[in-house]
Design a protein around this motif. Structure first.
Motif, mmCIF file in Angstrom:
data_model
loop_
_atom_site.group_PDB
_atom_site.id
_atom_site.type_symbol
_atom_site.label_atom_id
_atom_site.label_comp_id
_atom_site.label_asym_id
_atom_site.label_seq_id
_atom_site.Cartn_x
_atom_site.Cartn_y
_atom_site.Cartn_z
ATOM 1 N N ASN A 264 8.223 2.715 8.799
ATOM 2 C CA ASN A 264 9.300 1.721 8.671
ATOM 3 C C ASN A 264 10.060 1.857 7.359
ATOM 4 O O ASN A 264 10.618 0.895 6.847
ATOM 5 C CB ASN A 264 8.712 0.304 8.782
ATOM 6 N N ASP A 265 10.068 3.049 6.812
ATOM 7 C CA ASP A 265 10.686 3.287 5.522
ATOM 8 C C ASP A 265 12.019 3.996 5.662
ATOM 9 O O ASP A 265 12.238 4.789 6.585
ATOM 10 C CB ASP A 265 9.756 4.130 4.645
ATOM 11 N N MET B 270 12.266 -4.724 1.570
ATOM 12 C CA MET B 270 11.684 -3.431 1.230
ATOM 13 C C MET B 270 11.303 -3.349 -0.243
ATOM 14 O O MET B 270 12.019 -3.857 -1.101
ATOM 15 C CB MET B 270 12.666 -2.307 1.549
ATOM 16 N N SER C 105 16.423 -4.751 5.397
ATOM 17 C CA SER C 105 15.045 -5.143 5.608
ATOM 18 C C SER C 105 14.451 -5.524 4.253
ATOM 19 O O SER C 105 14.929 -5.084 3.203
ATOM 20 C CB SER C 105 14.244 -3.976 6.193
ATOM 21 N N HIS D 138 3.783 -1.553 4.400
ATOM 22 C CA HIS D 138 4.982 -2.359 4.169
ATOM 23 C C HIS D 138 6.206 -1.439 4.165
ATOM 24 O O HIS D 138 6.083 -0.217 4.046
ATOM 25 C CB HIS D 138 4.893 -3.114 2.839
ATOM 26 N N SER D 139 7.386 -2.005 4.296
ATOM 27 C CA SER D 139 8.619 -1.216 4.305
ATOM 28 C C SER D 139 9.019 -0.827 2.893
ATOM 29 O O SER D 139 8.854 -1.605 1.945
ATOM 30 C CB SER D 139 9.751 -2.006 4.970
ATOM 31 N N LYS E 34 15.733 -6.974 10.430
ATOM 32 C CA LYS E 34 14.822 -6.132 11.201
ATOM 33 C C LYS E 34 14.364 -4.992 10.310
ATOM 34 O O LYS E 34 14.877 -4.791 9.208
ATOM 35 C CB LYS E 34 15.504 -5.597 12.459
ATOM 36 N N ARG E 35 13.416 -4.247 10.777
ATOM 37 C CA ARG E 35 12.874 -3.145 9.994
ATOM 38 C C ARG E 35 13.809 -1.941 10.017
ATOM 39 O O ARG E 35 14.561 -1.725 10.953
ATOM 40 C CB ARG E 35 11.490 -2.743 10.515
ATOM 41 N N LYS E 36 13.719 -1.167 8.969
ATOM 42 C CA LYS E 36 14.442 0.099 8.852
ATOM 43 C C LYS E 36 15.938 -0.089 9.055
ATOM 44 O O LYS E 36 16.577 0.559 9.892
ATOM 45 C CB LYS E 36 13.890 1.106 9.867
#
Length: 525
Positions: free
Chosen positions: A448-449, A378, A376, A415-416, A309-311
């Motif tokens: 999302n970082d 990244m 994620s 983007h992440s 998942k993100r983050k």
């Protein structure tokens, strides 16, 4: 992979020694078009994470092509799992068949000569163009062949050949420089195709590389004419030199070298993709062997889980690959970033680098120096090792301003990202440093970082408590010694020991006393 204890001597024996020619190693990466690449690691991040030293440690390849491609692997995060799955399939194939590993390693190691670095120029570089008067070379070659044949019936034609020979000799030696340019790459291309043939004899490889055999066969058919590029091989002894002179005269008379050179270059130019595909195939096989050796030589590794998942970032028992018997740490970030506090030498920067290195290697060679690693997908950016640019007339602060501006722009690209930041804006005063640091970190992590940042400003943690988890490193000072445990601890650092460290290092008593007095005054004020 289960953990294991290895003596330092055994680990060091498995690490390459000697000179690493990075100007040659990086050739494939520098000239690649970046197709299918999610991120190419920047030079700044490469330097910030000490990735040159990390590469020296993880490189267990036995060929120059494998070494070049491993460097490319380490500096490019792919867009999908295709590369990872292909690599793991090869690793599994070797693990199930140790005899295959034993058989192929010496074959691949035939490409360990430095000339093999130049194979990449055959699909990345520009070929020598035919001269506009190439038609004359072909005509003179045909005339020479016909003249020799007719001289058996009309001996007087030999006089014409004596006149023609100096002209052909001039063209022959004019072409030597062109031939010399390919004296390293094309002979090694022959070795590359032969190596690929031997690897493909195994059904496991041929089944995973449908169509590659045809490309190998197409290049293998050029083996005999390409043998003219072995111009450095000289016959030994006086008789050998005499034979060599005769062969050279024969090649010059019929202009064999320039005719074959430009014919072969035209064919190779049309088969650039063939050459690159074979290069990648052999190199990936070598990389798989290298990763197996790496995983077997360290205390523990794991294959990461990417893209849950993100983050998100979950790490258990992670360690820095270059620190023997280093301390392992755990951390989990879910929606929140992390702010690290602690004194100098307590482990903040090393931990940031440890996470960055493992996040990179996990996404590139599918190997993390940890028990568990999930994250994620990244891109990785850093601002760790900033210095004054004296030649560019830029101060430390201005250099950092430009670096962080690039990161702020990157955070808005959709983007992440994983941002690795060490002591932001330490080139300015404390009030403005805290204010700018808070605003920059909040901006970087609002999407999302994730960010892992360190600071000496404990006040900064109060401003970021809602979006950053707080962790710290600390030291223990007894009466006469300073001890660091390098363990990551949750929460904000509550103690300070800077002045006590001065005292332990025998600073003048009046210096220590005045420092204590000033600190007490600042706290009471």
């Amino acid at each position: 992979m289960p953990s294991k204890t290895l003596p330092e001597q055994e680990i060091q024996q498995r690490v390459k020694t000697g000179f690493f020619n990075f100007s040659q190693i990086e050739k494939y990466f520098v000239h690649d078009e970046r197709k299918g690449v999610f991120q190419a690691i920047s030079d700044r991040t490469f330097q910030d994470l000490d990735l040159e030293d990390v590469f020296k440690f993880i490189d267990r390849t036995v060929s120059c092509v494998g070494q070049q491609y491993l460097y490319y692997f380490m500096r490019t995060i792919p867009q999908d799992d295709t590369r990872k799955q292909r690599l793991e399939n090869i690793i599994t194939l070797f693990q199930k068949n140790p005899d295959l590993k034993t058989a192929l390693t010496p074959e691949i190691s035939k490409l360990n000569k430095k000339d093999a670095y130049y194979i990449t120029s055959l699909f990345h570089g520009k070929y020598t163009e035919r001269p506009s008067w190439y038609w004359l070379i072909k005509i003179l070659s045909v005339i020479s062949v016909l003249s020799v044949m007719l001289s058996f019936f009309f001996p007087q034609i030999l006089i014409f050949l004596i006149i023609l020979l100096p002209v052909n000799l001039g063209i022959h030696y004019w072409n030597k420089n062109n031939l010399y340019q390919y004296g390293s790459s094309i002979p090694q291309l022959l070795v590359l195709t032969q190596t690929a043939q031997k690897i493909l004899k195994n059904s496991g490889f041929s089944a995973q590389n449908i169509g590659l055999q045809q490309r190998v066969d197409a290049l293998d058919q050029l083996g005999l004419p390409m043998s003219i590029f072995k111009i450095e091989a000289k016959l030994q002894g006086e008789i050998g030199q005499f034979v060599d002179y005769v062969v050279e005269l024969f090649k010059a008379l019929f202009l064999i070298e320039p005719v074959l050179l430009f014919t072969i270059l035209k064919i190779l130019d049309s088969k650039r993709q063939h050459i690159e595909d074979i290069f990648q195939f052999v190199a990936e096989t070598d990389i798989a062997l290298s990763i197996i050796a790496l995983r077997e030589s360290v205390p523990h590794t794991c294959e990461p889980i990417i893209g849950l998942k993100r983050k998100f970032l979950h790490i258990k028992q992670v360690y820095h690959p270059l620190i023997f018997n280093g301390v392992c740490n755990d951390i989990t970030l879910d929606e929140k970033s992390v702010l690290l506090t602690g004194s100098n030498m307590s482990g903040k920067t090393t931990f940031i680098r440890t996470v960055g290195i493992n996040a990179l290697l996990g996404q590139t060679i599918n190997t993390c120096f940890a028990k568990e690693f999930a994250m994620s997908a990244m891109k990785i950016h850093s601002s760790i090792r900033i210095s004054d640019d004296l030649l560019g007339d830029k101060s430390y602060y201005f250099e950092e301003v430009l670096t962080l501006k690039n990161l702020l722009e990157e955070s808005q690209c959709g983007h992440s990202n994983l941002f690795l930041l060490d002591e932001l804006f330490k080139g300015t005063n404390s009030v403005e440093r805290i204010a700018i640091g808070k605003s920059v970190l909040s901006y970087l992590t609002r999407g999302n970082d994730l960010a892992i940042a360190s600071t000496h400003d404990r006040e900064l943690s109060d401003y970021l408590a809602d979006t950053f988890d707080l962790y710290h490193f600390t030291e223990v000072i007894d009466e006469e010694t300073i001890m660091f445990d390098y363990k990551l601890k949750p929460g904000k650092l509550r103690t300070t020991n800077a002045i006590r460290i001065l005292e332990l290092n025998d600073y003048p008593k009046e210096v220590v006393a005045e420092a204590v007095k000033l600190v007490d005054g600042m706290k009471s004020g």
